[in-house]
Design an enzyme around this catalytic site. Sequence first.
Site, mmCIF file in Angstrom:
data_model
loop_
_atom_site.group_PDB
_atom_site.id
_atom_site.type_symbol
_atom_site.label_atom_id
_atom_site.label_comp_id
_atom_site.label_asym_id
_atom_site.label_seq_id
_atom_site.Cartn_x
_atom_site.Cartn_y
_atom_site.Cartn_z
ATOM 1 N N GLU A 98 0.834 -1.079 0.280
ATOM 2 C CA GLU A 98 -0.091 -0.075 0.113
ATOM 3 C C GLU A 98 0.775 1.287 0.150
ATOM 4 O OE1 GLU A 98 -3.604 2.722 2.684
ATOM 5 O OE2 GLU A 98 -2.988 0.493 3.271
ATOM 6 N N ASP A 303 1.404 -14.507 12.307
ATOM 7 C CA ASP A 303 -0.408 -15.326 11.491
ATOM 8 C C ASP A 303 -0.913 -14.527 11.068
ATOM 9 O OD1 ASP A 303 -2.808 -16.695 11.144
ATOM 10 O OD2 ASP A 303 -2.351 -18.338 11.988
#
Length: 400
Positions: A98, A303
């Site tokens: 981004e 994770d």
Amino acid sequence: MNNEYLIHNTIPMNLRNLPESLSPHERCAVRRMTIQDTLEVNLSNLGTEPHRIGDAEEKNCEQMFGSVPIPIGYAGPLTVELSNNEIVDLHLPLGTTEGALVASVNRGCRAISGHTKTHAIYHGISRTIAFKIDKKPEQLINSITEKEDIWKAAGEATSSHLKIINTHIDRSDSHLFLTINADTDEAMGMNMITIAADAIGHWIANNLCKDGTTCRLITIAGNVDSDKKPSKRTHDLGRGYEVHAEANLSTKVIQETLKTTPESMMHVADAKLKDGSHIASALGSNLHAANIIAALYLATGQDAAHVVEGSLADTTVMQTKDGLQISVRLPAILVGVRGGGTSLPAQKQCLDLLLKPQTSLRPTQQLAESIGAAVLAGEVSLLAAQAAHTLASSHKKMAR
């Protein structure tokens, strides 16, 4: 195209039964070429490198056929006072595609550096075991309570690194839910707590679901723990590390570094964080906490799905005599420094960068507090950009 056509025209690919003599890198290459040739697609940019693959093919990803490079941008340094009163300079490796995100966090670091404090509460990692109850739920609850030391020992016997720190029982009309929270040392701990929950669930089913108590084990992941899902319970009670970060910004810093005013930032905070979030019934009232959490989780081998819980953050803005006090509460930062993707070569280097220098805090707590400080930097910068009406122009300039 119907299902029958797909079933009869799908070409089988051997991606599993490969020669044992092949290295992990070679197995990836064979799978990639098999998929490429069978499906007539170009996968040439997904190639792996032997010295960078680590144990990913063997431990982290089944049927691995390649890897996707994630750009890593640097933000910092960010000077922070941690909960043990040690002062550190944080160097943030942000994994993102981004445009403008790293630049924004970097500006936030300049604004809050030297003015930021963090602290954390450890709630442990949790799993919820679900039992079907047909009658006499009170008898089962009493038995679980009376035998707690025994079934706790059964769970803790599954790992020398796991210690159960608290438990909670919930009931519905037809089910009983036992939630266990555990300290899992330097690991984030989902695998450990799942294995422990399995042992506990089966011990209760085999020893307590009898003698007139009709019950049976349904699942060791009953959703009360809300793993990788947003929930009010996680928002309110916390999971993993609950991190708080706070900074006091002077009017001078706001004007010179953030290019706006305290009053304008307060106007945005009132509209966005209070009224806007309230109308949306948002679980977590923040600007873009998930952006920074995702970038650091990706870079350091966490994770990534636990960004869901990270997004439950609340950002608070208060006016002071000479500026603003801005704070963020992150109820669920789920991180480890061992296990999962943290040992992969590139991720390990990013993790070492973020944890440099090591402090007297437990490494997982230092990591969680560092993430909290980084989130605060991102919140401050985006709040200022919206106050100065430069959000769109920044993305137009940097993200295209």
